[in-house]
Design a protein around this motif. Sequence first.
Motif, PDB file in Angstrom:
ATOM      1  N   LYS A 153       6.983  24.118  18.606  1.00 10.70           N
ATOM      2  CA  LYS A 153       6.259  24.647  19.751  1.00 10.70           C
ATOM      3  C   LYS A 153       5.549  25.950  19.412  1.00 10.70           C
ATOM      4  CE  LYS A 153       9.500  22.724  23.142  1.00 10.70           C
ATOM      5  NZ  LYS A 153      10.456  23.064  24.233  1.00 10.70           N
ATOM      6  N   THR A 154       4.464  26.215  20.137  1.00 11.83           N
ATOM      7  CA  THR A 154       3.691  27.444  19.908  1.00 11.83           C
ATOM      8  C   THR A 154       4.532  28.682  20.193  1.00 11.83           C
ATOM      9  OG1 THR A 154       1.630  26.310  20.508  1.00 11.83           O
ATOM     10  CG2 THR A 154       1.623  28.721  20.556  1.00 11.83           C
ATOM     11  N   THR A 155       5.329  28.627  21.269  1.00 11.46           N
ATOM     12  CA  THR A 155       6.171  29.788  21.606  1.00 11.46           C
ATOM     13  C   THR A 155       7.196  30.050  20.499  1.00 11.46           C
ATOM     14  OG1 THR A 155       7.608  28.282  22.871  1.00 11.46           O
ATOM     15  CG2 THR A 155       5.941  29.528  24.094  1.00 11.46           C
ATOM     16  N   THR A 156       7.729  28.987  19.905  1.00  6.14           N
ATOM     17  CA  THR A 156       8.682  29.139  18.809  1.00  6.14           C
ATOM     18  C   THR A 156       8.003  29.745  17.592  1.00  6.14           C
ATOM     19  OG1 THR A 156       9.960  27.232  19.568  1.00  6.14           O
ATOM     20  CG2 THR A 156      10.294  27.937  17.295  1.00  6.14           C
ATOM     21  N   GLN A 157       6.799  29.293  17.291  1.00  5.44           N
ATOM     22  CA  GLN A 157       6.060  29.840  16.153  1.00  5.44           C
ATOM     23  C   GLN A 157       5.776  31.323  16.351  1.00  5.44           C
ATOM     24  OE1 GLN A 157       2.741  27.508  14.829  1.00  5.44           O
ATOM     25  NE2 GLN A 157       1.878  29.138  13.578  1.00  5.44           N
ATOM     26  N   VAL A 158       5.458  31.716  17.572  1.00  7.71           N
ATOM     27  CA  VAL A 158       5.213  33.136  17.874  1.00  7.71           C
ATOM     28  C   VAL A 158       6.494  33.939  17.666  1.00  7.71           C
ATOM     29  CG1 VAL A 158       4.662  34.786  19.702  1.00  7.71           C
ATOM     30  CG2 VAL A 158       3.313  32.694  19.466  1.00  7.71           C
ATOM     31  N   GLN A 159       7.613  33.405  18.134  1.00  6.51           N
ATOM     32  CA  GLN A 159       8.901  34.081  17.949  1.00  6.51           C
ATOM     33  C   GLN A 159       9.215  34.276  16.461  1.00  6.51           C
ATOM     34  OE1 GLN A 159      11.390  31.390  20.505  1.00  6.51           O
ATOM     35  NE2 GLN A 159      12.310  33.334  21.155  1.00  6.51           N
ATOM     36  N   LEU A 160       9.064  33.213  15.680  1.00  9.42           N
ATOM     37  CA  LEU A 160       9.381  33.270  14.256  1.00  9.42           C
ATOM     38  C   LEU A 160       8.427  34.209  13.523  1.00  9.42           C
ATOM     39  CD1 LEU A 160      10.114  29.492  13.521  1.00  9.42           C
ATOM     40  CD2 LEU A 160      11.757  31.322  14.028  1.00  9.42           C
ATOM     41  N   SER A 161       7.169  34.218  13.922  1.00 10.25           N
ATOM     42  CA  SER A 161       6.181  35.095  13.288  1.00 10.25           C
ATOM     43  C   SER A 161       6.505  36.559  13.558  1.00 10.25           C
ATOM     44  CB  SER A 161       4.770  34.765  13.794  1.00 10.25           C
ATOM     45  OG  SER A 161       4.415  33.434  13.457  1.00 10.25           O
ATOM     46  N   LEU A 162       6.908  36.863  14.801  1.00  8.26           N
ATOM     47  CA  LEU A 162       7.290  38.235  15.141  1.00  8.26           C
ATOM     48  C   LEU A 162       8.551  38.636  14.384  1.00  8.26           C
ATOM     49  CD1 LEU A 162       6.951  40.812  16.766  1.00  8.26           C
ATOM     50  CD2 LEU A 162       8.153  39.696  18.676  1.00  8.26           C
ATOM     51  N   MET A 163       9.486  37.697  14.251  1.00  7.11           N
ATOM     52  CA  MET A 163      10.699  37.964  13.472  1.00  7.11           C
ATOM     53  C   MET A 163      10.338  38.329  12.036  1.00  7.11           C
ATOM     54  SD  MET A 163      13.674  35.200  12.423  1.00  7.11           S
ATOM     55  CE  MET A 163      12.480  34.287  11.400  1.00  7.11           C
ATOM     56  N   MET A 164       9.458  37.553  11.396  1.00  8.86           N
ATOM     57  CA  MET A 164       9.037  37.833  10.022  1.00  8.86           C
ATOM     58  C   MET A 164       8.304  39.163   9.925  1.00  8.86           C
ATOM     59  SD  MET A 164       9.926  35.697   7.664  1.00  8.86           S
ATOM     60  CE  MET A 164      10.549  34.025   7.450  1.00  8.86           C
ATOM     61  N   PHE A 165       7.450  39.431  10.894  1.00 11.82           N
ATOM     62  CA  PHE A 165       6.708  40.694  10.903  1.00 11.82           C
ATOM     63  C   PHE A 165       7.668  41.876  10.890  1.00 11.82           C
ATOM     64  CE2 PHE A 165       4.851  44.324  13.031  1.00 11.82           C
ATOM     65  CZ  PHE A 165       3.582  44.424  12.475  1.00 11.82           C
ATOM     66  N   LEU A 166       8.647  41.870  11.781  1.00 15.03           N
ATOM     67  CA  LEU A 166       9.591  42.981  11.868  1.00 15.03           C
ATOM     68  C   LEU A 166      10.488  43.045  10.635  1.00 15.03           C
ATOM     69  CD1 LEU A 166      10.611  42.707  15.633  1.00 15.03           C
ATOM     70  CD2 LEU A 166       9.281  44.543  14.565  1.00 15.03           C
ATOM     71  N   GLU A 167      10.908  41.887  10.115  1.00 12.85           N
ATOM     72  CA  GLU A 167      11.785  41.845   8.939  1.00 12.85           C
ATOM     73  C   GLU A 167      11.172  42.588   7.764  1.00 12.85           C
ATOM     74  OE1 GLU A 167      15.045  40.571   6.426  1.00 12.85           O
ATOM     75  OE2 GLU A 167      14.802  40.629   8.605  1.00 12.85           O
ATOM     76  N   MET A 170      11.529  23.867  12.046  1.00 15.87           N
ATOM     77  CA  MET A 170      10.310  23.233  11.536  1.00 15.87           C
ATOM     78  C   MET A 170      10.549  21.776  11.184  1.00 15.87           C
ATOM     79  SD  MET A 170       8.908  26.316   9.095  1.00 15.87           S
ATOM     80  CE  MET A 170       8.484  27.914   9.795  1.00 15.87           C
ATOM     81  N   ASN A 171       9.617  20.915  11.613  1.00 16.31           N
ATOM     82  CA  ASN A 171       9.703  19.511  11.234  1.00 16.31           C
ATOM     83  C   ASN A 171       8.920  19.213   9.957  1.00 16.31           C
ATOM     84  OD1 ASN A 171       7.053  19.658  12.237  1.00 16.31           O
ATOM     85  ND2 ASN A 171       7.669  18.848  14.227  1.00 16.31           N
ATOM     86  N   ASP A 172       8.078  20.171   9.526  1.00 15.79           N
ATOM     87  CA  ASP A 172       7.334  20.027   8.269  1.00 15.79           C
ATOM     88  C   ASP A 172       7.215  21.405   7.612  1.00 15.79           C
ATOM     89  OD1 ASP A 172       5.788  19.297   6.158  1.00 15.79           O
ATOM     90  OD2 ASP A 172       4.120  18.487   7.330  1.00 15.79           O
ATOM     91  N   PRO A 173       8.324  21.912   7.036  1.00 14.69           N
ATOM     92  CA  PRO A 173       8.333  23.273   6.471  1.00 14.69           C
ATOM     93  C   PRO A 173       7.257  23.507   5.413  1.00 14.69           C
ATOM     94  CG  PRO A 173      10.550  22.392   6.602  1.00 14.69           C
ATOM     95  CD  PRO A 173       9.628  21.256   6.906  1.00 14.69           C
ATOM     96  N   ALA A 174       6.923  22.501   4.608  1.00 13.39           N
ATOM     97  CA  ALA A 174       5.935  22.674   3.544  1.00 13.39           C
ATOM     98  C   ALA A 174       4.591  23.136   4.097  1.00 13.39           C
ATOM     99  CB  ALA A 174       5.753  21.363   2.780  1.00 13.39           C
ATOM    100  N   LYS A 175       4.261  22.669   5.299  1.00  9.33           N
ATOM    101  CA  LYS A 175       2.987  23.058   5.907  1.00  9.33           C
ATOM    102  C   LYS A 175       3.138  24.238   6.864  1.00  9.33           C
ATOM    103  CE  LYS A 175       0.720  18.522   5.651  1.00  9.33           C
ATOM    104  NZ  LYS A 175       0.085  17.420   6.428  1.00  9.33           N
ATOM    105  N   GLN A 176       4.276  24.305   7.555  1.00  7.90           N
ATOM    106  CA  GLN A 176       4.428  25.279   8.634  1.00  7.90           C
ATOM    107  C   GLN A 176       4.947  26.646   8.193  1.00  7.90           C
ATOM    108  OE1 GLN A 176       7.080  22.888  11.011  1.00  7.90           O
ATOM    109  NE2 GLN A 176       5.419  22.053  12.273  1.00  7.90           N
ATOM    110  N   PHE A 177       5.771  26.683   7.138  1.00  5.27           N
ATOM    111  CA  PHE A 177       6.453  27.930   6.788  1.00  5.27           C
ATOM    112  C   PHE A 177       5.481  29.027   6.366  1.00  5.27           C
ATOM    113  CE2 PHE A 177       8.756  30.692   3.742  1.00  5.27           C
ATOM    114  CZ  PHE A 177       9.677  31.232   4.629  1.00  5.27           C
ATOM    115  N   SER A 178       4.455  28.677   5.582  1.00  2.00           N
ATOM    116  CA  SER A 178       3.533  29.703   5.082  1.00  2.00           C
ATOM    117  C   SER A 178       2.835  30.447   6.219  1.00  2.00           C
ATOM    118  CB  SER A 178       2.493  29.079   4.142  1.00  2.00           C
ATOM    119  OG  SER A 178       1.734  28.096   4.826  1.00  2.00           O
TER     120      SER A 178
END
Length: 410
Positions: free
Chosen positions: A2-16, A123-131
């Motif tokens: 989901k888009t909201t999940t991606q936003v959450q994970l992106s903010l987590m990475m940003f702060l990390e 993630m259902n497709d980490p190879a594409k989504q994780f980056s």
Amino acid sequence: MKTTTQVQLSLMMFLEFFIWGGWFVTLGSYLPNSLNTSGAEIAMAYSTQSWGAIIAPFIIGLIADRFFNAERILGILHLIGAFLMYQMANATDFGAFYPYVLGYMIAYMPTLALVNSVSFNQMNDPAKQFSFVRVFGTIGWIVAGLLISYAFHWDSEEGVSSGMLKNTFLMTAIASACLGVFSFTLPKTPPKVGKNQKVTISEILGLDAIKLLKDRNFLMFFLASILICIPLAFYYQHTNQFLSEIKVTDPTGKMTIGQASEVVFMLLLPFFFKKFGFKKTLLVGMLAWAVRYILFAYDNEGELAFMLIIGIALHGICYDFFFVSGQIYTDSKAGEKFKSAAQGLITLATYGLGMLIGFYVAGQITDANAYLKGDGHDWQSIWIFPAIFATVVMLLFAVFFKNEKIEYKE
């Protein structure tokens, strides 16, 4: 995802990575100017990263993977980190500072694996989504450096001399507290294994993959990975101090060029890897380390100042072409059974053993080239050492590693 999940994970990475970049880069300038430390003591402070990397697998393997949700441990560790970072800001001598930085890195290093676990679990497709999520970590590191140099001017000559770099710890403490609280709102990531399932020390440290060292090529790569961390340690430990001593303006901001280049060369890596192969890619990465330090050794603040910028910009090649390529190579050699163990073994060898040796050597070399009268160091002599060392490692690898075709999986 989901888009909201991606936003959450992106903010987590940003702060990390905002947290890591917010204090680790300028530590080499802060310690000698605010706590009057020697090169050896700076090395002790930086080597806490290695001790954290060595201890991290035990926290992940014995606690995170067995008893608690990853996002909850992530939150707890960052809240502990916020407290320790605040204490670091208020330490008045190195004796008081060191226990806090050691405790902090023991708490922080496991979070690097935890943010990945939380991300991959959604993630259902980490190879594409994780980056697309991970790139926000690099952005976070860059933003921290830009704020320090261009918004707050804490690393200016006046800022360093007046102790304003202390504020980097306070900024990081606030960010760590924010991530600690935010982590409890992240998607649930339950333990991977049962409480009663046996986990061995060999599994935790990745030693189950040690049989891969019977392969001559993998052994050569393994040894090169440890050795190349010695010149790598010089960059992390002393570049900001070097730039400050030679009076470069906004040194922390300029060092973010290295992270920007990391993004660019990450995109170029698949093309280079496919066209030239693994061995040549690694050799280019090692050559870039040697070139970088030669540029640092022979630059000056005037007509040759551009050499500093080029040296910093080479970070993308230095890191991506060696370490990311190495992860791909390790994955291909390990096979399905030992993938995780092999990556753990290489991480232990590099960020653990290799960097531990590297920080120590860098501290000794820097102390040996400190001016007896007055402040400062003979930086040309300091940078020549890692340049020569990286060249020797590159030549040995070129001779003893037999070329083999490795498939790049995007």
